[in-house]
Design a protein around this motif. Structure first.
Motif, PDB file in Angstrom:
ATOM      1  N   UNK A 167       0.717  -8.163 -10.106  1.00  0.00           N
ATOM      2  CA  UNK A 167      -0.731  -8.362 -10.150  1.00  0.00           C
ATOM      3  C   UNK A 167      -1.407  -7.838  -8.891  1.00  0.00           C
ATOM      4  N   UNK A 168      -0.690  -7.880  -7.768  1.00  0.00           N
ATOM      5  CA  UNK A 168      -1.230  -7.430  -6.485  1.00  0.00           C
ATOM      6  C   UNK A 168      -0.112  -6.749  -5.701  1.00  0.00           C
ATOM      7  N   UNK A 169      -0.452  -6.036  -4.609  1.00  0.00           N
ATOM      8  CA  UNK A 169       0.575  -5.306  -3.856  1.00  0.00           C
ATOM      9  C   UNK A 169       1.749  -6.156  -3.420  1.00  0.00           C
ATOM     10  N   UNK A 170       1.515  -7.415  -3.071  1.00  0.00           N
ATOM     11  CA  UNK A 170       2.609  -8.275  -2.622  1.00  0.00           C
ATOM     12  C   UNK A 170       3.712  -8.401  -3.667  1.00  0.00           C
ATOM     13  N   UNK A 171       3.363  -8.211  -4.935  1.00  0.00           N
ATOM     14  CA  UNK A 171       4.350  -8.329  -6.010  1.00  0.00           C
ATOM     15  C   UNK A 171       5.314  -7.146  -6.051  1.00  0.00           C
ATOM     16  N   UNK A 172       4.998  -6.098  -5.277  1.00  0.00           N
ATOM     17  CA  UNK A 172       5.886  -4.934  -5.219  1.00  0.00           C
ATOM     18  C   UNK A 172       6.945  -5.065  -4.132  1.00  0.00           C
ATOM     19  N   UNK A 173       6.801  -6.056  -3.279  1.00  0.00           N
ATOM     20  CA  UNK A 173       7.758  -6.235  -2.186  1.00  0.00           C
ATOM     21  C   UNK A 173       9.185  -6.340  -2.726  1.00  0.00           C
ATOM     22  N   UNK A 174      10.055  -5.513  -2.170  1.00  0.00           N
ATOM     23  CA  UNK A 174      11.460  -5.563  -2.564  1.00  0.00           C
ATOM     24  C   UNK A 174      11.812  -4.743  -3.783  1.00  0.00           C
ATOM     25  N   UNK A 191       3.037   2.042   1.497  1.00  0.00           N
ATOM     26  CA  UNK A 191       1.922   1.214   1.963  1.00  0.00           C
ATOM     27  C   UNK A 191       1.705   0.015   1.042  1.00  0.00           C
ATOM     28  N   UNK A 192       2.040   0.188  -0.235  1.00  0.00           N
ATOM     29  CA  UNK A 192       1.898  -0.908  -1.191  1.00  0.00           C
ATOM     30  C   UNK A 192       3.060  -1.896  -1.112  1.00  0.00           C
ATOM     31  N   UNK A 193       4.060  -1.584  -0.311  1.00  0.00           N
ATOM     32  CA  UNK A 193       5.152  -2.529  -0.097  1.00  0.00           C
ATOM     33  C   UNK A 193       6.416  -2.257  -0.877  1.00  0.00           C
ATOM     34  N   UNK A 194       6.416  -1.209  -1.711  1.00  0.00           N
ATOM     35  CA  UNK A 194       7.604  -0.904  -2.502  1.00  0.00           C
ATOM     36  C   UNK A 194       8.563  -0.018  -1.706  1.00  0.00           C
ATOM     37  N   UNK A 195       9.795  -0.005  -2.135  1.00  0.00           N
ATOM     38  CA  UNK A 195      10.763   0.958  -1.621  1.00  0.00           C
ATOM     39  C   UNK A 195      10.640   2.203  -2.483  1.00  0.00           C
ATOM     40  N   UNK A 196       9.876   3.172  -2.011  1.00  0.00           N
ATOM     41  CA  UNK A 196       9.575   4.368  -2.800  1.00  0.00           C
ATOM     42  C   UNK A 196      10.694   5.391  -2.656  1.00  0.00           C
ATOM     43  N   UNK A 197      11.271   5.787  -3.799  1.00  0.00           N
ATOM     44  CA  UNK A 197      12.378   6.742  -3.803  1.00  0.00           C
ATOM     45  C   UNK A 197      11.941   7.993  -4.564  1.00  0.00           C
ATOM     46  N   UNK A 198      11.737   9.120  -3.881  1.00  0.00           N
ATOM     47  CA  UNK A 198      11.356  10.343  -4.592  1.00  0.00           C
ATOM     48  C   UNK A 198      12.561  10.954  -5.297  1.00  0.00           C
ATOM     49  N   UNK A 310      -5.079  -1.658   0.266  1.00  0.00           N
ATOM     50  CA  UNK A 310      -3.744  -1.460   0.833  1.00  0.00           C
ATOM     51  C   UNK A 310      -3.436   0.006   1.125  1.00  0.00           C
ATOM     52  N   UNK A 311      -4.082   0.930   0.392  1.00  0.00           N
ATOM     53  CA  UNK A 311      -3.762   2.351   0.592  1.00  0.00           C
ATOM     54  C   UNK A 311      -4.738   3.053   1.534  1.00  0.00           C
ATOM     55  N   UNK A 312      -5.589   2.309   2.214  1.00  0.00           N
ATOM     56  CA  UNK A 312      -6.509   2.911   3.185  1.00  0.00           C
ATOM     57  C   UNK A 312      -5.781   3.787   4.201  1.00  0.00           C
ATOM     58  N   UNK A 313      -4.614   3.394   4.721  1.00  0.00           N
ATOM     59  CA  UNK A 313      -3.907   4.252   5.682  1.00  0.00           C
ATOM     60  C   UNK A 313      -3.535   5.628   5.131  1.00  0.00           C
ATOM     61  N   UNK A 314      -3.388   5.737   3.830  1.00  0.00           N
ATOM     62  CA  UNK A 314      -3.063   7.040   3.236  1.00  0.00           C
ATOM     63  C   UNK A 314      -4.219   8.007   3.441  1.00  0.00           C
TER      64      UNK A 314
END
Length: 335
Positions: A167-174, A191-198, A310-314
């Protein structure tokens, strides 16, 4: 019996050889020579890319009276999207329908379209892509031995995963999520807290099935076409990035075409791109209903403001990387 046209041609040829008169060459349509072009994409035959490819195939055949054959190679038969682009550069692949993200690895400016929450609607994206800014960037493909023909559509991207509702960025943690092989995507999801794997899409499908990654992000059409409800329990309609797909041709292949055939190919690509957009819009509601019926839990109203914040730094990192394209797009969207 020879037709009247055939008899006229024979007569004028004979008279021309006799020096009595010659036909003017200017204004005559050049006959299209028999030609075969190989068009590749990486998705299956249920996907909008394939629908666009078939429309292109049909239009080219109609406009050349069958002289030009378009052979379609779906399902990454000729390689992943980077491989296809590299093949086009050297002329071993004629053309393809390619997702914008991988294209940006060849021309940086395409990444400006990947900035999260840039476009508020599909119509706003179309205005920019089909207008001066989009066409200017499309033209830059010639600098890397490619020819941009038209912007089709991958669509607004959304998040799926197999672990928990988001529902929110915190839910992507881990959560480990596959993203397109593009630095803007990687940075956005980190930035959203996920482990992004390209990784390439073909690899991602295997990873999802094996459970080595938790999720991915893609438009509804791809989520539906690849039956991701089989491995993904949760879909969150973040609509975080609008992703074009691009009809791209090998510049060597393009330059080898007769001028009249170039016009036909360009027109057919633009027609097929518009058709793909229409199909996406018409099919999304049905596809979402199918995904729900297949057991996927769909969150239609996540906290978009929290994701945007959350994506402002991008934007801070990439805002000036694309020259004046970002401010020009923002001005076009908010005149």
């Amino acid at each position: 019996m020879p037709s009247a046209t055939s008899q006229f041609k024979q007569l004028t040829l004979a008279l021309g050889c006799a020096g009595l008169f010659a036909l003017p060459l200017s204004g005559q349509a050049e006959e299209i020579a028999p030609t075969t072009l190989r068009l590749a994409h990486v998705v299956n035959t249920e996907d909008t890319y394939h629908i666009a490819a078939e429309r292109f195939q049909q239009r080219v055949s109609e406009q050349t009276d069958g002289a030009v054959t378009i052979e379609i190679f779906p399902n990454a038969t000729l390689g992943d999207e980077r491989t296809l682009l590299e093949g086009m550069q050297i002329g071993t692949v004629d053309m393809g329908v390619i997702t914008n993200g991988p294209v940006a690895n060849f021309v940086d400016e395409f990444s400006v379209f990947e900035l999260p929450f840039l476009f508020p609607s599909s119509e706003a994206a179309y205005d920019v892509l089909d207008g001066e800014i989009g066409q200017e960037i499309l033209g830059k493909l010639q600098d890397v031995n490619l020819k941009g023909l038209a912007y089709a559509e991958r669509g607004f991207r959304n998040i799926t995963n197999s672990q928990n509702a988001v529902h929110e960025p915190a839910d992507l943690d881990g959560l480990t999520l596959r993203v397109i092989e593009n630095e803007v995507y990687v940075d956005t999801f980190r930035e959203l807290g996920a482990n992004a794997v390209p990784m390439a899409w073909t690899e991602a499908l295997t990873a999802l099935q094996q459970g080595t990654i938790d999720g991915q992000e893609n438009p509804v059409n791809a989520i539906h076409a690849f039956n991701l409800a089989e491995t993904q329990d949760y879909l969150t309609m973040t609509r975080h990035i609008y992703a074009p797909a691009i009809f791209i041709m090998s510049l060597p292949a393009w330059n080898s075409l007769q001028e009249e055939l170039q016009d036909i190919v360009l027109d057919a690509a633009q027609d097929a791109a518009a058709y793909a957009r229409e199909q996406n819009a018409e099919m999304e509601a049905v596809q979402l209903a199918d995904l729900r019926e297949a057991g996927m839990e769909i969150n239609d109203s996540p906290d978009i403001e929290a994701f945007q914040n959350a994506v402002t730094p991008v934007y801070e990192k990439y805002g000036e990387q694309f020259g004046d394209y970002l401010p020009r797009i923002q001005e076009a969207l908010n005149p």
